[in-house]
Motif scaffolding. Structure first.
Motif, PDB file in Angstrom:
ATOM      1  N   ILE A 226    -106.715   8.638 -76.465  1.00  0.00           N
ATOM      2  CA  ILE A 226    -107.321   8.268 -75.180  1.00  0.00           C
ATOM      3  C   ILE A 226    -108.834   8.053 -75.299  1.00  0.00           C
ATOM      4  O   ILE A 226    -109.513   7.889 -74.289  1.00  0.00           O
ATOM      5  CB  ILE A 226    -107.040   9.336 -74.107  1.00  0.00           C
ATOM      6  CG1 ILE A 226    -107.668  10.683 -74.488  1.00  0.00           C
ATOM      7  CG2 ILE A 226    -105.547   9.486 -73.875  1.00  0.00           C
ATOM      8  CD1 ILE A 226    -107.618  11.719 -73.375  1.00  0.00           C
TER       9      ILE A 226
ATOM     10  N   ASP B  80    -111.388   2.392 -69.130  1.00  0.00           N
ATOM     11  CA  ASP B  80    -109.946   2.479 -68.881  1.00  0.00           C
ATOM     12  C   ASP B  80    -109.117   1.594 -69.804  1.00  0.00           C
ATOM     13  O   ASP B  80    -107.911   1.409 -69.567  1.00  0.00           O
ATOM     14  CB  ASP B  80    -109.618   2.114 -67.414  1.00  0.00           C
ATOM     15  CG  ASP B  80    -110.246   3.078 -66.425  1.00  0.00           C
ATOM     16  OD1 ASP B  80    -110.408   4.261 -66.777  1.00  0.00           O
ATOM     17  OD2 ASP B  80    -110.585   2.646 -65.303  1.00  0.00           O
TER      18      ASP B  80
ATOM     19  N   MET C 254    -105.831   3.090 -71.330  1.00  0.00           N
ATOM     20  CA  MET C 254    -104.604   3.077 -70.531  1.00  0.00           C
ATOM     21  C   MET C 254    -103.834   1.779 -70.754  1.00  0.00           C
ATOM     22  O   MET C 254    -102.598   1.778 -70.894  1.00  0.00           O
ATOM     23  CB  MET C 254    -104.927   3.249 -69.046  1.00  0.00           C
ATOM     24  CG  MET C 254    -103.709   3.253 -68.149  1.00  0.00           C
ATOM     25  SD  MET C 254    -104.152   3.484 -66.414  1.00  0.00           S
ATOM     26  CE  MET C 254    -102.537   3.358 -65.644  1.00  0.00           C
ATOM     27  N   ASP C 255    -104.554   0.664 -70.783  1.00  0.00           N
ATOM     28  CA  ASP C 255    -103.910  -0.633 -71.017  1.00  0.00           C
ATOM     29  C   ASP C 255    -103.287  -0.690 -72.411  1.00  0.00           C
ATOM     30  O   ASP C 255    -102.208  -1.272 -72.597  1.00  0.00           O
ATOM     31  CB  ASP C 255    -104.926  -1.760 -70.852  1.00  0.00           C
ATOM     32  CG  ASP C 255    -105.274  -2.015 -69.391  1.00  0.00           C
ATOM     33  OD1 ASP C 255    -104.608  -1.431 -68.521  1.00  0.00           O
ATOM     34  OD2 ASP C 255    -106.220  -2.783 -69.131  1.00  0.00           O
TER      35      ASP C 255
ATOM     36  N   SER D 168    -105.868   0.581 -61.569  1.00  0.00           N
ATOM     37  CA  SER D 168    -105.303   1.688 -62.343  1.00  0.00           C
ATOM     38  C   SER D 168    -104.083   2.279 -61.660  1.00  0.00           C
ATOM     39  O   SER D 168    -103.136   2.711 -62.338  1.00  0.00           O
ATOM     40  CB  SER D 168    -106.366   2.783 -62.548  1.00  0.00           C
ATOM     41  OG  SER D 168    -107.436   2.290 -63.324  1.00  0.00           O
TER      42      SER D 168
ATOM     43  N   ALA E 284    -100.554   2.560 -63.316  1.00  0.00           N
ATOM     44  CA  ALA E 284     -99.981   3.903 -63.459  1.00  0.00           C
ATOM     45  C   ALA E 284     -98.511   3.903 -63.041  1.00  0.00           C
ATOM     46  O   ALA E 284     -97.672   4.563 -63.664  1.00  0.00           O
ATOM     47  CB  ALA E 284    -100.773   4.906 -62.631  1.00  0.00           C
TER      48      ALA E 284
ATOM     49  N   VAL F 200     -96.592   2.487 -65.864  1.00  0.00           N
ATOM     50  CA  VAL F 200     -96.498   3.467 -66.945  1.00  0.00           C
ATOM     51  C   VAL F 200     -95.396   4.479 -66.652  1.00  0.00           C
ATOM     52  O   VAL F 200     -94.556   4.789 -67.511  1.00  0.00           O
ATOM     53  CB  VAL F 200     -97.842   4.206 -67.141  1.00  0.00           C
ATOM     54  CG1 VAL F 200     -97.670   5.373 -68.104  1.00  0.00           C
ATOM     55  CG2 VAL F 200     -98.895   3.257 -67.676  1.00  0.00           C
TER      56      VAL F 200
END
Length: 350
Positions: free
Chosen positions: A80, A264, A267-268, A315, A319, A322
């Protein structure tokens, strides 16, 4: 033949997502796919449009997805800290080019030298994460939380909290357009990275050993593989990918914003791996599916921007995706879906 069927099955999820996004945009607004040839501020012809934007920005994500896929496969965890490490790599490039003067008239080093130094630094921080995970047995997300927290302050410290500015127009070629070529340079950089990793996976045992460690670490030991080294190596490779993206990021604006650069993006990158059908718990992987997943994530992002979704809400949308992917990839859910499929087939046969 069985291997080919498995590979095609894994590509099913990202291909289905790609088709769904394409159909949605075509129905709602066909102009989404419009591409125009215009001249930029330098007078050079360039292609503009949403598809070009997807290729451009998605290429950064595709490069990161290469390293993230290997880390996920070997460790069953994710890094991360890539966004913060990108900030460090970009800061190093600017520091080497500018020296002690944040706005130099002449560069203090060549682009190649600055990039190579950034590669060494990014790989060092990747190695740091790799040591914590492989040899100290710290869970990847916890281990990389250190750099996630400290990375951006380190990036600012490298340049004494100043914002270096590169005045040479040629520096923007890496993150923009090379004169005479209307396609964004990051796409070509991504193609080079994809070809290189493809050759590495084809002609070395990197892929096989990585999957072996992720599937069963103890069994891989019995077969002469060193799990600790393989986990360490994947983090170092991810560090190299980070350095490449760092170059693209700072080249786009010829400077750096320590708090916002690559914000961020981790996250992608994780979502790209998951969307590629790769289990986030490690093991077998498809690099092609991860790379395709990266461009689909950018396709989704561009679509959300097109329909004026607030950037702060992006996001939240991702999310949800995800969560859906993680749930669908869970062994329990897959087992139930397989059982349901078997029952449907039996009813049809009856």
């Amino acid at each position: 033949m069985q291997k080919k069927r498995t590979f095609n099955k894994q590509l099913l999820i990202p291909l289905a997502a790609l088709v769904a996004l394409a159909v949605f945009n075509f129905i709602v607004d066909p102009s989404f796919f419009k591409i125009t040839l215009v001249k930029n501020s330098s007078g050079n012809p360039v292609l503009l449009g949403n598809p070009i934007s997807i290729l451009d920005n998605g290429s950064e994500l595709a490069i990161l997805a290469i390293g993230m896929t290997l880390v996920t496969a070997a460790t069953g965890g994710q890094d991360i800290s890539v966004g913060a490490t990108i900030a460090i790599a970009g800061s190093v490039i600017l520091r080497v080019l500018c020296g002690t003067n944040s706005k130099p008239e002449t560069l203090q080093a060549s682009y190649l030298t600055a990039f190579l130094v950034a590669c060494v630094v990014a790989m060092f921080f990747g190695a740091f994460n790799g040591i914590l995970v492989a040899y100290f047995k710290i869970q990847p997300m916890v281990a990389t939380l250190i750099m996630f927290t400290a990375g951006r302050p380190i990036a600012a410290w490298i340049n004494n909290n100043e914002l270096p500015i590169i005045k040479q127009a040629s520096f923007k070629y890496f993150g923009g357009f090379i004169p005479g070529i209307p396609i964004p340079t990051p796409f070509f950089i991504a193609v080079i990275c994809i070809v290189v990793i493809g050759l590495v996976l084809k002609f070395t045992t990197l892929g096989l050993y990585t999957q072996s460690v992720g599937i069963n670490e103890n069994s891989s030991k019995l077969n002469g593989i060193k799990p600790e080294f393989m986990k360490f190596l994947t983090f170092v490779i991810l560090g190299l990918c980070v350095a490449v993206v760092g170059l693209i990021k700072v080249s786009r604006v010829a400077t750096i914003n320590y708090s916002n650069v690559a914000k961020d993006i981790e996250m992608d990158a994780i979502l790209a791996v998951a969307l590629g059908g790769n289990a986030l718990s490690g093991g077998k992987f498809s690099m092609a599916a991860s790379i395709l997943g990266a461009y689909i994530i950018q396709f989704l992002t561009t679509t959300l921007y097109k329909f004026k979704v607030n950037s702060d809400a992006l996001s939240a949308y991702k999310a949800v995706v995800v969560i859906m992917l993680v749930v669908l990839s869970a062994p329990t859910v897959r087992k139930k879906l397989a059982g349901l499929k078997a029952k449907i087939l039996k009813k049809k046969e009856a």
